[in-house]
Write a protein that holds these residues in place. Structure first.
Motif, PDB file in Angstrom:
ATOM      1  N   GLU A   5       0.830  -1.208   0.000  1.00  0.00           N
ATOM      2  CA  GLU A   5       0.000   0.000   0.000  1.00  0.00           C
ATOM      3  C   GLU A   5       0.865   1.257   0.000  1.00  0.00           C
ATOM      4  O   GLU A   5       0.571   2.214  -0.720  1.00  0.00           O
ATOM      5  N   ASP A   6       1.921   1.251   0.805  1.00  0.00           N
ATOM      6  CA  ASP A   6       2.820   2.413   0.870  1.00  0.00           C
ATOM      7  C   ASP A   6       3.534   2.632  -0.460  1.00  0.00           C
ATOM      8  O   ASP A   6       3.684   3.778  -0.921  1.00  0.00           O
ATOM      9  N   ALA A   7       3.997   1.534  -1.088  1.00  0.00           N
ATOM     10  CA  ALA A   7       4.711   1.646  -2.362  1.00  0.00           C
ATOM     11  C   ALA A   7       3.787   2.174  -3.461  1.00  0.00           C
ATOM     12  O   ALA A   7       4.184   3.036  -4.263  1.00  0.00           O
ATOM     13  N   LEU A   8       2.557   1.694  -3.505  1.00  0.00           N
ATOM     14  CA  LEU A   8       1.610   2.146  -4.519  1.00  0.00           C
ATOM     15  C   LEU A   8       1.217   3.599  -4.292  1.00  0.00           C
ATOM     16  O   LEU A   8       1.090   4.382  -5.241  1.00  0.00           O
ATOM     17  N   SER A   9       1.037   3.973  -3.038  1.00  0.00           N
ATOM     18  CA  SER A   9       0.678   5.357  -2.713  1.00  0.00           C
ATOM     19  C   SER A   9       1.782   6.320  -3.136  1.00  0.00           C
ATOM     20  O   SER A   9       1.512   7.390  -3.709  1.00  0.00           O
ATOM     21  N   ALA A  10       3.031   5.948  -2.865  1.00  0.00           N
ATOM     22  CA  ALA A  10       4.160   6.795  -3.251  1.00  0.00           C
ATOM     23  C   ALA A  10       4.233   6.945  -4.767  1.00  0.00           C
ATOM     24  O   ALA A  10       4.514   8.038  -5.288  1.00  0.00           O
ATOM     25  N   LEU A  11       3.976   5.861  -5.481  1.00  0.00           N
ATOM     26  CA  LEU A  11       4.024   5.913  -6.939  1.00  0.00           C
ATOM     27  C   LEU A  11       2.890   6.774  -7.487  1.00  0.00           C
ATOM     28  O   LEU A  11       3.081   7.570  -8.414  1.00  0.00           O
ATOM     29  N   ASN A  12       1.707   6.644  -6.916  1.00  0.00           N
ATOM     30  CA  ASN A  12       0.559   7.432  -7.373  1.00  0.00           C
ATOM     31  C   ASN A  12       0.799   8.928  -7.244  1.00  0.00           C
ATOM     32  O   ASN A  12       0.339   9.720  -8.072  1.00  0.00           O
ATOM     33  N   SER A  13       1.518   9.314  -6.217  1.00  0.00           N
ATOM     34  CA  SER A  13       1.743  10.734  -5.986  1.00  0.00           C
ATOM     35  C   SER A  13       2.969  11.264  -6.721  1.00  0.00           C
ATOM     36  O   SER A  13       3.147  12.484  -6.809  1.00  0.00           O
ATOM     37  N   GLY A  14       3.790  10.361  -7.271  1.00  0.00           N
ATOM     38  CA  GLY A  14       5.039  10.805  -7.878  1.00  0.00           C
ATOM     39  C   GLY A  14       5.200  10.521  -9.350  1.00  0.00           C
ATOM     40  O   GLY A  14       6.219  10.882  -9.934  1.00  0.00           O
ATOM     41  N   SER A  15       4.217   9.873  -9.978  1.00  0.00           N
ATOM     42  CA  SER A  15       4.355   9.498 -11.379  1.00  0.00           C
ATOM     43  C   SER A  15       3.470  10.376 -12.261  1.00  0.00           C
ATOM     44  O   SER A  15       2.270  10.515 -12.029  1.00  0.00           O
ATOM     45  N   ALA A  16       4.078  10.956 -13.292  1.00  0.00           N
ATOM     46  CA  ALA A  16       3.343  11.861 -14.180  1.00  0.00           C
ATOM     47  C   ALA A  16       2.484  11.114 -15.193  1.00  0.00           C
ATOM     48  O   ALA A  16       1.543  11.693 -15.749  1.00  0.00           O
ATOM     49  N   GLY A  17       2.783   9.843 -15.451  1.00  0.00           N
ATOM     50  CA  GLY A  17       2.069   9.118 -16.499  1.00  0.00           C
ATOM     51  C   GLY A  17       0.764   8.485 -16.075  1.00  0.00           C
ATOM     52  O   GLY A  17      -0.052   8.090 -16.916  1.00  0.00           O
ATOM     53  N   ILE A  18       0.511   8.374 -14.784  1.00  0.00           N
ATOM     54  CA  ILE A  18      -0.676   7.687 -14.291  1.00  0.00           C
ATOM     55  C   ILE A  18      -1.903   8.577 -14.448  1.00  0.00           C
ATOM     56  O   ILE A  18      -1.919   9.723 -13.988  1.00  0.00           O
ATOM     57  N   ILE A  19      -2.947   8.050 -15.092  1.00  0.00           N
ATOM     58  CA  ILE A  19      -4.200   8.804 -15.217  1.00  0.00           C
ATOM     59  C   ILE A  19      -5.335   8.139 -14.439  1.00  0.00           C
ATOM     60  O   ILE A  19      -6.383   8.744 -14.233  1.00  0.00           O
ATOM     61  N   SER A  20      -5.142   6.903 -14.000  1.00  0.00           N
ATOM     62  CA  SER A  20      -6.038   6.243 -13.051  1.00  0.00           C
ATOM     63  C   SER A  20      -5.135   5.485 -12.084  1.00  0.00           C
ATOM     64  O   SER A  20      -4.388   4.599 -12.494  1.00  0.00           O
ATOM     65  N   PRO A  21      -5.132   5.850 -10.796  1.00  0.00           N
ATOM     66  CA  PRO A  21      -4.061   5.431  -9.882  1.00  0.00           C
ATOM     67  C   PRO A  21      -4.072   3.948  -9.550  1.00  0.00           C
ATOM     68  O   PRO A  21      -5.101   3.267  -9.650  1.00  0.00           O
ATOM     69  N   TYR A  22      -2.892   3.462  -9.155  1.00  0.00           N
ATOM     70  CA  TYR A  22      -2.774   2.086  -8.692  1.00  0.00           C
ATOM     71  C   TYR A  22      -3.769   1.845  -7.568  1.00  0.00           C
ATOM     72  O   TYR A  22      -3.806   2.580  -6.577  1.00  0.00           O
ATOM     73  N   THR A  23      -4.571   0.800  -7.757  1.00  0.00           N
ATOM     74  CA  THR A  23      -5.646   0.475  -6.820  1.00  0.00           C
ATOM     75  C   THR A  23      -5.613  -1.015  -6.542  1.00  0.00           C
ATOM     76  O   THR A  23      -5.553  -1.828  -7.474  1.00  0.00           O
ATOM     77  N   ILE A  24      -5.642  -1.381  -5.284  1.00  0.00           N
ATOM     78  CA  ILE A  24      -5.701  -2.799  -4.920  1.00  0.00           C
ATOM     79  C   ILE A  24      -7.116  -3.291  -5.146  1.00  0.00           C
ATOM     80  O   ILE A  24      -8.077  -2.757  -4.582  1.00  0.00           O
ATOM     81  N   THR A  25      -7.259  -4.292  -5.992  1.00  0.00           N
ATOM     82  CA  THR A  25      -8.591  -4.806  -6.338  1.00  0.00           C
ATOM     83  C   THR A  25      -8.918  -6.082  -5.590  1.00  0.00           C
ATOM     84  O   THR A  25     -10.077  -6.372  -5.333  1.00  0.00           O
ATOM     85  N   LEU A  26      -7.901  -6.864  -5.285  1.00  0.00           N
ATOM     86  CA  LEU A  26      -8.028  -8.067  -4.469  1.00  0.00           C
ATOM     87  C   LEU A  26      -6.866  -8.051  -3.487  1.00  0.00           C
ATOM     88  O   LEU A  26      -5.996  -7.180  -3.561  1.00  0.00           O
ATOM     89  N   GLY A  27      -6.814  -9.023  -2.603  1.00  0.00           N
ATOM     90  CA  GLY A  27      -5.747  -9.029  -1.614  1.00  0.00           C
ATOM     91  C   GLY A  27      -4.360  -9.039  -2.210  1.00  0.00           C
ATOM     92  O   GLY A  27      -3.435  -8.433  -1.666  1.00  0.00           O
ATOM     93  N   ASP A  28      -4.189  -9.686  -3.360  1.00  0.00           N
ATOM     94  CA  ASP A  28      -2.855  -9.806  -3.955  1.00  0.00           C
ATOM     95  C   ASP A  28      -2.805  -9.275  -5.380  1.00  0.00           C
ATOM     96  O   ASP A  28      -1.892  -9.576  -6.137  1.00  0.00           O
ATOM     97  N   GLU A  29      -3.784  -8.449  -5.777  1.00  0.00           N
ATOM     98  CA  GLU A  29      -3.842  -7.953  -7.141  1.00  0.00           C
ATOM     99  C   GLU A  29      -4.114  -6.445  -7.131  1.00  0.00           C
ATOM    100  O   GLU A  29      -4.857  -5.944  -6.292  1.00  0.00           O
ATOM    101  N   PHE A  30      -3.495  -5.732  -8.089  1.00  0.00           N
ATOM    102  CA  PHE A  30      -3.721  -4.295  -8.198  1.00  0.00           C
ATOM    103  C   PHE A  30      -3.622  -3.871  -9.652  1.00  0.00           C
ATOM    104  O   PHE A  30      -3.077  -4.595 -10.489  1.00  0.00           O
TER     105      PHE A  30
END
Length: 211
Positions: free
Chosen positions: A27-52
């Motif tokens: 969760e921390d790694a995905l959150s950091a990437l969402n706030s720091g990546s210019a290319g993302i237009i729909s943020p990394y989201t955990i959809t299942l326990g082991d999938e995002f």
């Protein structure tokens, strides 16, 4: 709208020694990437326990971002399927949920194909023939094969260089001698691998814009 959809899962997540701690790490790694990546237009989201999943515009910075995630989540192994195509629904800029279309279909079918791999891997999928004939996917498999043998601080050095840090910056972050950093970079072909990953990024941008 042609995009790059990413669907990823953790290899053998049930075998992780502390799933709760790993979940927080992810969760921390995905959150950091969402706030720091210019290319993302729909943020990394955990959809299942082991999938995002996430969506990128033109694939900008995609391979770099994925490579950083692999480094941050190591020694856990992660499979990444990138689907290039259109969306048949509206883009959700708040979370990567509720969307559909050829990009997601390609990524989902690709992830099912990647179930044969028990180590970290990145592969790109689309309905076009140009991608199937390119060196993109074989190059990514080769790079991940080399990275699978990395040990010790090499992952931290790679993460730093991939994020644009200098060797001196990296020395301030990890307890290692300068000579050891240069030796690790040379022995483990870190700069060459970064060159391949950057080239893969450019190829995905080209395919996404013109395929």
């Amino acid at each position: 709208m042609k995009v790059a959809a990413v669907i990823a899962d953790i290899v053998k997540s049930r075998d992780l020694p502390d799933r709760r701690q790993f979940q927080k790490q992810m969760e921390d790694a995905l959150s950091a990437l969402n706030s720091g990546s210019a290319g993302i237009i729909s943020p990394y989201t955990i959809t299942l326990g082991d999938e995002f999943q996430a969506v990128y515009k033109y694939g900008t910075g995609l391979i770099r971002d994925i490579s950083l995630l692999i480094a941050h989540l190591h020694p856990a192994q992660v499979r990444f399927a990138v689907g290039i195509g259109n969306l048949s629904t509206d883009l959700n800029p708040e979370s990567a949920l509720g969307m559909d279309g050829p990009a997601f279909h390609a990524a989902r079918d690709g992830l099912n194909w990647l179930k044969q791999y028990d180590s970290s891997v990145i592969q790109v999928f689309s309905g076009g023939t140009e991608l199937a004939e390119s060196m993109l996917n074989p190059s990514l498999r080769l790079v991940q094969g080399v990275m699978a043998g990395w040990k010790g601080n090499t992952w931290s050095i790679f993460s730093g260089l991939a994020a644009g840090l200098t060797i001196q910056d990296i020395l301030l972050k990890i307890d290692i001698k300068q000579r050891a950093v240069y030796k690790s970079v040379a022995t483990n072909h870190v700069r060459e691998i970064l060159d391949v990953l950057n080239a893969a990024d450019r190829e995905i941008q080209r395919i996404t814009k013109h395929e």
